[in-house]
Design an enzyme around this catalytic site. Structure first.
Site, PDB file in Angstrom:
ATOM      1  CE  LYS A   1      -9.921  29.437  44.016  1.00  0.00           C
ATOM      2  NZ  LYS A   1     -10.389  29.278  42.486  1.00  0.00           N
TER       3      LYS A   1
ATOM      4  CG  ASP B   1     -15.286  32.239  54.369  1.00  0.00           C
ATOM      5  OD1 ASP B   1     -14.902  32.449  53.407  1.00  0.00           O
ATOM      6  OD2 ASP B   1     -16.104  31.366  55.160  1.00  0.00           O
ATOM      7  N   GLY B   2     -12.369  34.139  53.715  1.00  0.00           N
ATOM      8  CA  GLY B   2     -11.011  33.966  52.941  1.00  0.00           C
ATOM      9  C   GLY B   2     -10.633  32.332  53.206  1.00  0.00           C
TER      10      GLY B   2
ATOM     11  NE  ARG C   1      -5.522  29.518  41.327  1.00  0.00           N
ATOM     12  CZ  ARG C   1      -6.915  30.545  41.423  1.00  0.00           C
ATOM     13  NH1 ARG C   1      -7.470  29.678  40.822  1.00  0.00           N
ATOM     14  NH2 ARG C   1      -6.678  31.860  41.944  1.00  0.00           N
TER      15      ARG C   1
ATOM     16  CG  ASP D   1     -12.069  39.616  38.801  1.00  0.00           C
ATOM     17  OD1 ASP D   1     -12.992  39.954  37.876  1.00  0.00           O
ATOM     18  OD2 ASP D   1     -12.144  38.758  39.568  1.00  0.00           O
ATOM     19  CG  ASN D   2     -12.151  35.501  37.735  1.00  0.00           C
ATOM     20  OD1 ASN D   2     -11.360  35.542  38.331  1.00  0.00           O
ATOM     21  ND2 ASN D   2     -13.601  34.460  37.791  1.00  0.00           N
TER      22      ASN D   2
HETATM   23  P1  AMP Z   1     -13.651  34.723  41.903  1.00  0.00           P
HETATM   24  O1  AMP Z   1     -15.397  34.763  41.919  1.00  0.00           O
HETATM   25  O2  AMP Z   1     -13.151  33.726  42.518  1.00  0.00           O
HETATM   26  O3  AMP Z   1     -13.060  35.490  40.973  1.00  0.00           O
HETATM   27  O4  AMP Z   1     -13.254  35.872  43.122  1.00  0.00           O
HETATM   28  C1  AMP Z   1     -13.892  37.053  43.253  1.00  0.00           C
HETATM   29  C2  AMP Z   1     -13.202  38.259  44.612  1.00  0.00           C
HETATM   30  O5  AMP Z   1     -14.128  37.617  45.499  1.00  0.00           O
HETATM   31  C3  AMP Z   1     -11.646  37.737  44.871  1.00  0.00           C
HETATM   32  O6  AMP Z   1     -11.604  39.061  45.272  1.00  0.00           O
HETATM   33  C4  AMP Z   1     -11.781  36.807  45.540  1.00  0.00           C
HETATM   34  O7  AMP Z   1     -10.661  36.929  46.260  1.00  0.00           O
HETATM   35  C5  AMP Z   1     -13.395  37.394  46.833  1.00  0.00           C
HETATM   36  N1  AMP Z   1     -13.849  36.258  46.943  1.00  0.00           N
HETATM   37  C6  AMP Z   1     -13.985  35.072  46.660  1.00  0.00           C
HETATM   38  N2  AMP Z   1     -14.237  34.532  48.343  1.00  0.00           N
HETATM   39  C7  AMP Z   1     -14.151  34.654  48.795  1.00  0.00           C
HETATM   40  C8  AMP Z   1     -13.953  34.070  50.551  1.00  0.00           C
HETATM   41  N3  AMP Z   1     -14.708  33.237  50.966  1.00  0.00           N
HETATM   42  N4  AMP Z   1     -13.758  35.231  50.983  1.00  0.00           N
HETATM   43  C9  AMP Z   1     -13.030  36.526  50.790  1.00  0.00           C
HETATM   44  N5  AMP Z   1     -13.089  36.553  49.559  1.00  0.00           N
HETATM   45  C10 AMP Z   1     -13.413  36.003  48.834  1.00  0.00           C
HETATM   46 MG    MG Z   2     -11.046  35.182  40.816  1.00  0.00          MG
END
Ligand code: AMP
Ligand code: MG
Length: 493
Positions: free
Chosen positions: A114, A126-127, A177, A253-254
């Site tokens: 992650k 930014d991934g 993870r 999605d979570n």
């Molecule tokens: P999350 O809030 O972690 O469940 O993320 C929701 C969505 O946003 C998922 O598709 C993640 O991959 C994307 N995402 C969250 N943070 C980033 C980031 N810094 N760069 C690219 N995608 C992100």
């Molecule tokens: Mg998520």
């Protein structure tokens, strides 16, 4: 770095890659400027057969810089309802599935990075991930595991040497993870929303084989699958409530098909009991508040059920009737799990009809009393053991609680457990140590600001045996000092 691929000693067996073409894009991580290994979870490493202990090799792999022997990294696609609104295209935007391994129990486990860099699903992100968020997920997910709550786990933390811009520049890091899979409600929603029924069926068959193999022979496997996922989610959310956990971002999605807690972004534990507790900065309506979690879990389950309708029955009306019944059953299932958990917390070894009322009256007596949820249950057992009544001092006004206590003691007297047995039972279910917000923040701050990982290491160690009093650990059991103030958490930090 040498050109020889790194061998972690892991035996990969990548079923998602092999069996689910079209459900992901193959990709690899960014090369980190100077990856450094901060933490490896030794017992988990051993459990999955990770034998390589070379810090340089581990840092290279767990930063995403090098692909280890046997891995076939990929980013999964999914969709999801975020705060009630449907986003048809999400996916691993900052994550990479390295592959799958079989652990020492023969259980298939995903290894996921992650924060290893952008993928096709990153949209405007930014991934990347920052050290604070990575340590937070490490601390809380491992604490949940120690509390016997199904969860993804934390295997490693690597800093990348790259500053990441958020509201300010912060140290970049990657979390590795381990999860029994990363199948989400949103994975089904992605294909369902596009009308790709064959893919929904393929995914359901894969999920059944991986998580519910007993259902393969069923005459109605997809309906049974829905019920099985329902029961795992019901049990999970019941367990959250029983320790005062607020997930904070229960988007579809979570929500995992396996029933594991996933994505420790804006989560937190309540200190003072508060049914409306919300920590996330963006949850302005309290959609994901403490007490709303079962309601939302059921709502999410309904969204998941919708994706399975064509598989449940060819006749749409029939399918809707069957699926609705299954989803309605969530509430019963949740209450069963919650009540049996509460019975153990209160030292009850038998069942009586009025137990639900007894449990609810305790919670009522706690409302608006600024009483520490975790400490109260420990104190109830301490009081039994000592014959004192320290628990009442946790209340501002203990009148209601004292009346409740009389009925509880009368209820206990109708059982044959000895006090020692009862105290042991209660202390085995009521943690003394939880990841208290001020401790988590302190650990993160020390690491981020001074590269001091001692508070993090100590906190992780204490939380790994949450039911057993530990030497010199009194501070870890105490509520936050007044000066800590209101606690706010952030998504995707
Ligand atoms: P999350 O809030 O972690 O469940 O993320 C929701 C969505 O946003 C998922 O598709 C993640 O991959 C994307 N995402 C969250 N943070 C980033 C980031 N810094 N760069 C690219 N995608 C992100
Ligand atoms: Mg998520």
């Amino acid at each position: 770095m040498s050109s020889m691929a790194i061998d972690l000693g892991l035996t990969f067996d990548n079923s998602y890659f092999e069996e689910l073409e079209g459900f992901y894009v193959a990709c690899s991580g960014d090369r980190a400027p100077s990856p450094e290994l901060v933490k490896v979870n030794r017992s988990l490493a051993e459990n999955i057969g990770l034998t390589n202990t070379d810090p340089g090799a581990l840092a290279a792999v767990f930063s995403g810089s090098e692909t280890p022997v046997g891995a076939l990294p990929l980013a999964q696609v999914y969709a999801g309802h975020q705060f009630g609104g449907f986003t048809p295209q999400l996916g691993d935007g900052r994550a990479l599935l390295l592959g799958e391994v079989l652990d020492s129990d023969g259980k298939r486990q995903d290894l996921q990075l992650k924060g290893s860099g952008p993928t096709r699903f990153s949209r405007r992100g930014d991934g990347k991930a920052v050290l604070g968020a990575v340590l937070r997920e490490y601390i809380v997910s491992e604490a949940m595991h120690a509390l016997n709550i199904p969860t993804t786990r934390a295997l490693a933390v690597v800093t990348t040497g790259e500053p990441i811009l958020r509201t300010q520049y912060l140290p970049g890091a990657v979390l590795t993870r381990v999860a029994s899979s990363h199948l989400r409600f949103g994975t089904f929603q992605f294909f369902s929303a596009r009308g790709e029924l064959d893919k929904v069926r393929q995914l359901a068959d894969y999920a059944i084989a991986r998580h519910y193999p007993g259902l393969k022979a069923s005459r109605q496997p997809y309906l049974d699958f829905l019920c099985a996922v329902r029961d795992r989610q019901a049990e999970l959310v019941a367990k959250w409530l029983l320790v005062g956990f607020v997930h904070g971002v229960m988007n579809t999605d979570n929500m995992t098909i396996s029933g594991e807690t996933i994505d420790y972004g804006p989560c937190a534990f309540v200190d003072n009991y508060d049914t409306n507790a919300v920590f996330s900065s963006i949850d302005e309506q309290g959609r994901y508040s403490y007490n709303n979690q079962p309601v939302i879990a059921q709502w999410n389950l309904a969204r998941f059920a919708e994706t399975l309708l064509p598989l449940i029955d060819d006749e749409r009306e029939q399918a809707i009737t069957k699926a609705s019944e299954a989803v309605t059953g969530f509430w019963d299932s949740f209450h069963r799990f919650w009540l049996s958990g509460m019975r153990v917390k209160l030292g009850l070894s038998t069942e009586e009809e009025d137990d639900l009322a007894l449990c609810e009256q305790l919670l009522e007596s706690m409302s608006d009393q600024e009483v520490d949820f975790t400490l109260l249950f420990r104190q109830l057992a301490d009081d039994l053991a000592s014959g004192n009544s320290g628990s009442q001092t946790l209340f501002n006004d203990a009148e209601h609680f004292l009346r409740w206590r009389e009925s509880w003691l009368a209820r206990l007297a109708r059982e044959s457990l000895s006090t020692a047995e009862r105290v042991e039972m209660m202390n085995g279910a009521n943690p003394l140590y939880i990841p208290r917000n001020h401790l988590v923040e302190h650990a993160i701050e020390a690491a981020e600001q001074d590269s001091d990982y001692q508070p993090f290491e100590q906190l992780v160690a204490v939380l790994s045996t949450p039911y057993t009093p530990q030497l010199d650990a009194d501070d870890y059991a105490r509520p936050a000092p007044e000066s800590f103030g209101r606690y706010t958490t952030y998504c995707g930090t």
